[in-house]
Scaffold this motif. Structure first.
Motif, PDB file in Angstrom:
ATOM      1  N   LYS A 336      -0.414  -8.146  -2.631  1.00  0.00           N
ATOM      2  CA  LYS A 336      -1.124  -7.793  -1.098  1.00  0.00           C
ATOM      3  C   LYS A 336      -0.117  -7.078  -0.429  1.00  0.00           C
ATOM      4  O   LYS A 336      -0.217  -6.246   0.400  1.00  0.00           O
ATOM      5  CB  LYS A 336      -1.355  -9.260  -0.255  1.00  0.00           C
ATOM      6  CG  LYS A 336      -2.089  -8.920   0.898  1.00  0.00           C
ATOM      7  CD  LYS A 336      -2.464 -10.478   1.438  1.00  0.00           C
ATOM      8  CE  LYS A 336      -1.113 -11.171   1.710  1.00  0.00           C
ATOM      9  NZ  LYS A 336      -1.541 -12.682   2.296  1.00  0.00           N
ATOM     10  N   MET A 401      -7.712 -10.331  -2.625  1.00  0.00           N
ATOM     11  CA  MET A 401      -6.962 -11.154  -1.781  1.00  0.00           C
ATOM     12  C   MET A 401      -7.039 -10.659  -0.099  1.00  0.00           C
ATOM     13  O   MET A 401      -6.922 -11.386   0.576  1.00  0.00           O
ATOM     14  CB  MET A 401      -5.382 -11.001  -2.336  1.00  0.00           C
ATOM     15  CG  MET A 401      -5.259 -11.849  -3.485  1.00  0.00           C
ATOM     16  SD  MET A 401      -5.759 -13.245  -3.725  1.00  0.00           S
ATOM     17  CE  MET A 401      -5.016 -14.192  -2.259  1.00  0.00           C
ATOM     18  N   ASN A 404     -10.180 -11.882   1.048  1.00  0.00           N
ATOM     19  CA  ASN A 404     -10.364 -13.016   1.376  1.00  0.00           C
ATOM     20  C   ASN A 404      -9.496 -13.407   2.709  1.00  0.00           C
ATOM     21  O   ASN A 404     -10.299 -14.197   3.570  1.00  0.00           O
ATOM     22  CB  ASN A 404      -9.558 -14.109  -0.007  1.00  0.00           C
ATOM     23  CG  ASN A 404     -10.592 -14.005  -0.966  1.00  0.00           C
ATOM     24  OD1 ASN A 404     -11.496 -13.186  -1.158  1.00  0.00           O
ATOM     25  ND2 ASN A 404      -9.908 -14.382  -1.928  1.00  0.00           N
ATOM     26  N   HIS A 405      -8.465 -12.847   2.859  1.00  0.00           N
ATOM     27  CA  HIS A 405      -7.741 -13.093   4.052  1.00  0.00           C
ATOM     28  C   HIS A 405      -8.297 -12.500   5.473  1.00  0.00           C
ATOM     29  O   HIS A 405      -8.535 -13.092   6.244  1.00  0.00           O
ATOM     30  CB  HIS A 405      -6.296 -12.193   4.072  1.00  0.00           C
ATOM     31  CG  HIS A 405      -5.424 -12.424   5.150  1.00  0.00           C
ATOM     32  ND1 HIS A 405      -4.321 -13.341   4.977  1.00  0.00           N
ATOM     33  CD2 HIS A 405      -5.227 -11.957   6.331  1.00  0.00           C
ATOM     34  CE1 HIS A 405      -3.847 -13.289   6.156  1.00  0.00           C
ATOM     35  NE2 HIS A 405      -4.109 -12.453   7.137  1.00  0.00           N
ATOM     36  N   ARG A 406      -8.903 -11.128   5.147  1.00  0.00           N
ATOM     37  CA  ARG A 406      -9.565 -10.674   6.442  1.00  0.00           C
ATOM     38  C   ARG A 406     -10.794 -11.336   6.616  1.00  0.00           C
ATOM     39  O   ARG A 406     -11.251 -11.365   7.920  1.00  0.00           O
ATOM     40  CB  ARG A 406      -9.511  -9.087   6.378  1.00  0.00           C
ATOM     41  CG  ARG A 406      -8.292  -8.542   6.326  1.00  0.00           C
ATOM     42  CD  ARG A 406      -8.149  -7.058   6.090  1.00  0.00           C
ATOM     43  NE  ARG A 406      -6.919  -6.779   6.131  1.00  0.00           N
ATOM     44  CZ  ARG A 406      -6.311  -5.370   5.782  1.00  0.00           C
ATOM     45  NH1 ARG A 406      -7.333  -4.372   5.488  1.00  0.00           N
ATOM     46  NH2 ARG A 406      -5.274  -4.924   5.896  1.00  0.00           N
ATOM     47  N   TRP A 408     -11.556 -14.550   6.260  1.00  0.00           N
ATOM     48  CA  TRP A 408     -11.412 -15.796   6.736  1.00  0.00           C
ATOM     49  C   TRP A 408     -10.848 -15.664   8.066  1.00  0.00           C
ATOM     50  O   TRP A 408     -11.232 -16.310   9.153  1.00  0.00           O
ATOM     51  CB  TRP A 408     -10.331 -16.614   5.986  1.00  0.00           C
ATOM     52  CG  TRP A 408     -10.366 -17.980   6.335  1.00  0.00           C
ATOM     53  CD1 TRP A 408      -9.206 -18.594   7.150  1.00  0.00           C
ATOM     54  CD2 TRP A 408     -11.251 -18.967   6.043  1.00  0.00           C
ATOM     55  NE1 TRP A 408      -9.675 -19.687   7.197  1.00  0.00           N
ATOM     56  CE2 TRP A 408     -10.743 -20.125   6.586  1.00  0.00           C
ATOM     57  CE3 TRP A 408     -12.472 -18.868   5.489  1.00  0.00           C
ATOM     58  CZ2 TRP A 408     -11.561 -21.607   6.467  1.00  0.00           C
ATOM     59  CZ3 TRP A 408     -13.103 -20.091   5.458  1.00  0.00           C
ATOM     60  CH2 TRP A 408     -12.718 -21.401   5.935  1.00  0.00           C
ATOM     61  N   ALA A 427      -5.154 -18.307   7.286  1.00  0.00           N
ATOM     62  CA  ALA A 427      -5.636 -17.195   6.265  1.00  0.00           C
ATOM     63  C   ALA A 427      -4.614 -17.102   4.856  1.00  0.00           C
ATOM     64  O   ALA A 427      -5.279 -16.877   4.156  1.00  0.00           O
ATOM     65  CB  ALA A 427      -6.071 -16.034   6.841  1.00  0.00           C
ATOM     66  N   GLU A 428      -3.624 -16.966   5.423  1.00  0.00           N
ATOM     67  CA  GLU A 428      -2.330 -16.950   4.315  1.00  0.00           C
ATOM     68  C   GLU A 428      -2.511 -18.078   3.444  1.00  0.00           C
ATOM     69  O   GLU A 428      -2.171 -17.765   2.166  1.00  0.00           O
ATOM     70  CB  GLU A 428      -1.007 -16.967   4.914  1.00  0.00           C
ATOM     71  CG  GLU A 428      -0.700 -15.815   5.654  1.00  0.00           C
ATOM     72  CD  GLU A 428      -0.160 -14.558   4.933  1.00  0.00           C
ATOM     73  OE1 GLU A 428       0.632 -14.878   3.884  1.00  0.00           O
ATOM     74  OE2 GLU A 428      -0.683 -13.666   4.810  1.00  0.00           O
ATOM     75  N   GLU A 431      -6.610 -17.889   1.644  1.00  0.00           N
ATOM     76  CA  GLU A 431      -7.076 -16.846   0.603  1.00  0.00           C
ATOM     77  C   GLU A 431      -6.858 -16.827  -0.593  1.00  0.00           C
ATOM     78  O   GLU A 431      -7.484 -16.493  -1.494  1.00  0.00           O
ATOM     79  CB  GLU A 431      -6.100 -15.421   1.098  1.00  0.00           C
ATOM     80  CG  GLU A 431      -4.716 -15.704   1.134  1.00  0.00           C
ATOM     81  CD  GLU A 431      -3.780 -14.543   1.520  1.00  0.00           C
ATOM     82  OE1 GLU A 431      -2.729 -14.481   1.111  1.00  0.00           O
ATOM     83  OE2 GLU A 431      -4.204 -13.929   2.573  1.00  0.00           O
ATOM     84  N   HIS A 432      -5.684 -17.869  -1.123  1.00  0.00           N
ATOM     85  CA  HIS A 432      -5.541 -18.204  -2.191  1.00  0.00           C
ATOM     86  C   HIS A 432      -6.316 -19.280  -3.118  1.00  0.00           C
ATOM     87  O   HIS A 432      -6.478 -19.212  -4.302  1.00  0.00           O
ATOM     88  CB  HIS A 432      -4.016 -18.841  -2.748  1.00  0.00           C
ATOM     89  CG  HIS A 432      -3.007 -17.730  -1.932  1.00  0.00           C
ATOM     90  ND1 HIS A 432      -2.589 -16.518  -2.655  1.00  0.00           N
ATOM     91  CD2 HIS A 432      -2.335 -17.751  -0.822  1.00  0.00           C
ATOM     92  CE1 HIS A 432      -1.789 -16.251  -1.941  1.00  0.00           C
ATOM     93  NE2 HIS A 432      -1.483 -16.625  -0.851  1.00  0.00           N
ATOM     94  N   VAL A 439     -16.928 -16.693  -0.975  1.00  0.00           N
ATOM     95  CA  VAL A 439     -16.724 -15.434  -0.572  1.00  0.00           C
ATOM     96  C   VAL A 439     -18.110 -14.734  -0.208  1.00  0.00           C
ATOM     97  O   VAL A 439     -18.409 -14.119   0.849  1.00  0.00           O
ATOM     98  CB  VAL A 439     -15.737 -14.592  -1.537  1.00  0.00           C
ATOM     99  CG1 VAL A 439     -15.729 -13.044  -0.936  1.00  0.00           C
ATOM    100  CG2 VAL A 439     -14.370 -15.167  -1.507  1.00  0.00           C
ATOM    101  N   ASP A 452     -11.822  -6.349  10.206  1.00  0.00           N
ATOM    102  CA  ASP A 452     -11.423  -7.858  10.493  1.00  0.00           C
ATOM    103  C   ASP A 452     -11.109  -7.786  12.054  1.00  0.00           C
ATOM    104  O   ASP A 452     -11.228  -6.890  12.623  1.00  0.00           O
ATOM    105  CB  ASP A 452     -10.186  -8.187   9.884  1.00  0.00           C
ATOM    106  CG  ASP A 452      -9.321  -7.276  10.104  1.00  0.00           C
ATOM    107  OD1 ASP A 452      -8.857  -6.450  11.116  1.00  0.00           O
ATOM    108  OD2 ASP A 452      -7.854  -7.594   9.432  1.00  0.00           O
TER     109      ASP A 452
END
Length: 484
Positions: A336, A401, A404-406, A408, A427-428, A431-432, A439, A452
């Motif tokens: 990332k 990744m 997923n982060h953005r 969330w 989100a950190e 995301e994992h 998703v 985002d």
């Protein structure tokens, strides 16, 4: 089941062999090698009796113990093993002889009375089961000690041999004891085979079994009866003090090895037999050391091995999974970071400087190099002249990744009404662990949003498939113009 019945028949056959030799391990000139050869040759009758009895005991106790463990009644075995002591004493007092039938009947009767008292205390008072079990264990054991003391004070009582029921004496097992163990084991196997479905359902969901109209109390007390049989037949080998260990430890080890009841029964019975055989072996090769404690120690050793190396629940396996998870998260964070460096440069270059990755990761240059080497070893990146580039697999995982982060972050700002500057830390973490199905649901719920809360582009499925940086012109799957 057939193999278990063959084992019982073999044990009876061994018991019927004419006696040779003295007590187990009783040799004038002790030598470990010769003792080992002599043990496995089965030339001594005492060895045959002890080995057959110990393995039958382990099989029967392991089988019954599995139901105790899943019913969360591990203390019940301890309570009943102590509760049978008054019955042993009364059975001896019946004819002032060590009559196996009288002692067996008295001990079983006392054990069943203890089980009934436990249920009665639970039904008529506010006490929980552990308090009832503690009461039965201590009070019945106290009565047994008083009766044993009275017997010891009677003429000839000191030579009654009842002390073997306290601490066990597997070396003194004779043909009658092995026959008794074989009979109880066959009875337990037959009952479990006949009522397997009923025992399993009442063990895991008693309320549902009652709603079906099943006689739940009958199955409970039939298990308690089989448990009492197992305990009484094991007393001569391991004694009142240790018999609960043979009920609980093999079953507890089996509980760690499998999540299926049928497999747990097989594992518990097998580990109990192995512990019994190991106890007999170490007792014989250790110059008449006590068999019962060695059986318990062997079972404890097997439990420790299961605790450490069980495939799903073992400590080593859990530590390995945790280490693998930490390494995976570290790789994903590095991917990332590389993506963010490329994004900051407008995706004009396919390679980035390692120093830029280190700054983004807030790592030293040496630390960033180590992380990038991990990516290279995993086939996610390539390194040359202090610069790093994605492989196709690395690019796809990096986009996943970031996506997923953005997603969330956007979900939290839209659904939970959180401020955009309060969603990054959550989100950190999440995301994992987001799966593909989750998703997809997030994308549909957010109407396949492309940006985002901070205005940055969210990589979509089309971006991942194309292997290109995200663009407003690239439609994601499910969007207007994309595949649904």
């Amino acid at each position: 089941m057939r193999s278990f019945l063959r084992l019982a028949a073999l044990a009876v056959l061994l018991a019927a062999t004419p006696a040779e030799g003295a007590r187990i391990g009783e040799l004038a000139d002790w030598d470990f090698g010769s003792q080992t050869v002599r043990f496995f040759s089965l030339q001594d009758a005492s060895v045959r009796y002890a080995l057959a009895g110990s393995m039958l005991l382990g099989l029967c106790c392991g089988l019954m113990g599995a139901f105790l463990v899943v019913r969360k009644l591990a203390l019940m075995g301890d309570a009943l093993s102590h509760a049978v002591l008054p019955g042993v004493a009364l059975g001896f007092l019946w004819g002032m002889t060590k009559n196996p039938v009288a002692i067996f009947a008295g001990a079983v009767g006392a054990g069943l009375l203890g089980a009934v008292v436990v249920q009665w205390i639970r039904a008529t008072t506010k006490h929980r089961e552990d308090a009832a079990l503690g009461f039965v264990l201590s009070s019945f054991f106290g009565v047994g000690i008083v009766l044993f003391t009275m017997i010891q004070n009677l003429p000839g009582g000191a030579k009654s041999g009842l002390d073997g029921f306290m601490f066990g004496q597997a070396a003194a097992l004779g043909p009658e004891d092995v026959w008794l163990l074989a009979g109880v084991t066959v009875l337990a196997l037959g009952a479990v085979g006949l009522f397997y479905k009923e025992y399993v359902l009442t063990s895991f969901d008693e309320g549902f079994a009652q709603s079906l109209g099943w006689p739940v109390k009958f199955y409970h007390y039939s298990l308690m009866l089989l448990l009492a049989f197992a305990i009484v037949s094991a007393l001569q080998a391991v004694g009142v003090v240790l018999v609960s260990a043979m009920l609980v430890i093999p079953a507890a080890a089996a509980f760690l090895l499998t999540d299926r009841m049928g497999a747990m029964l097989a594992w518990s019975a097998g580990l109990g037999m192995l512990a019994g055989a190991a106890g007999a072996f170490f007792s014989f090769t250790g110059q008449s050391l006590p068999t019962g404690p060695f059986m318990v120690l062997a079972a404890a050793g097997l439990f420790v091995l299961a605790l450490l190396f069980a495939p799903s629940h073992g400590i080593v396996r859990r530590l390995w999974r945790r280490r693998s998870r930490v390494a995976r998260i570290r790789r994903e964070n590095t991917l990332k970071a590389i993506y963010h460096v490329m994004e900051d440069g407008g995706f004009r270059e396919e390679v980035v400087e390692i120093e830029g990755v280190a700054d983004r990761r807030r790592e030293t240059a040496a630390g960033a190099r180590r992380e990038i080497v991990e990516l290279q070893q995993a086939g996610l990146a390539t390194v040359a002249d202090g610069r790093v580039a994605f492989t196709p697999e690395g690019w796809q995982r990096a986009c996943e990744m970031v996506r997923n982060h953005r997603l969330w972050e956007l979900y939290l700002t839209n659904a939970a009404q959180l401020a955009p500057d309060h969603v990054h830390d959550d989100a950190e973490v999440i995301e994992h662990v987001l799966g593909d199905e989750t998703v997809r649901r997030l994308e549909r719920r957010l109407n396949y949003a492309r940006r985002d809360p901070h205005g940055k582009l969210i990589p979509g499925l089309a971006d991942l498939a194309a292997g290109a940086p995200p663009s407003e012109r690239v439609a994601g799957f499910g969007e207007k113009g994309g595949a649904r």
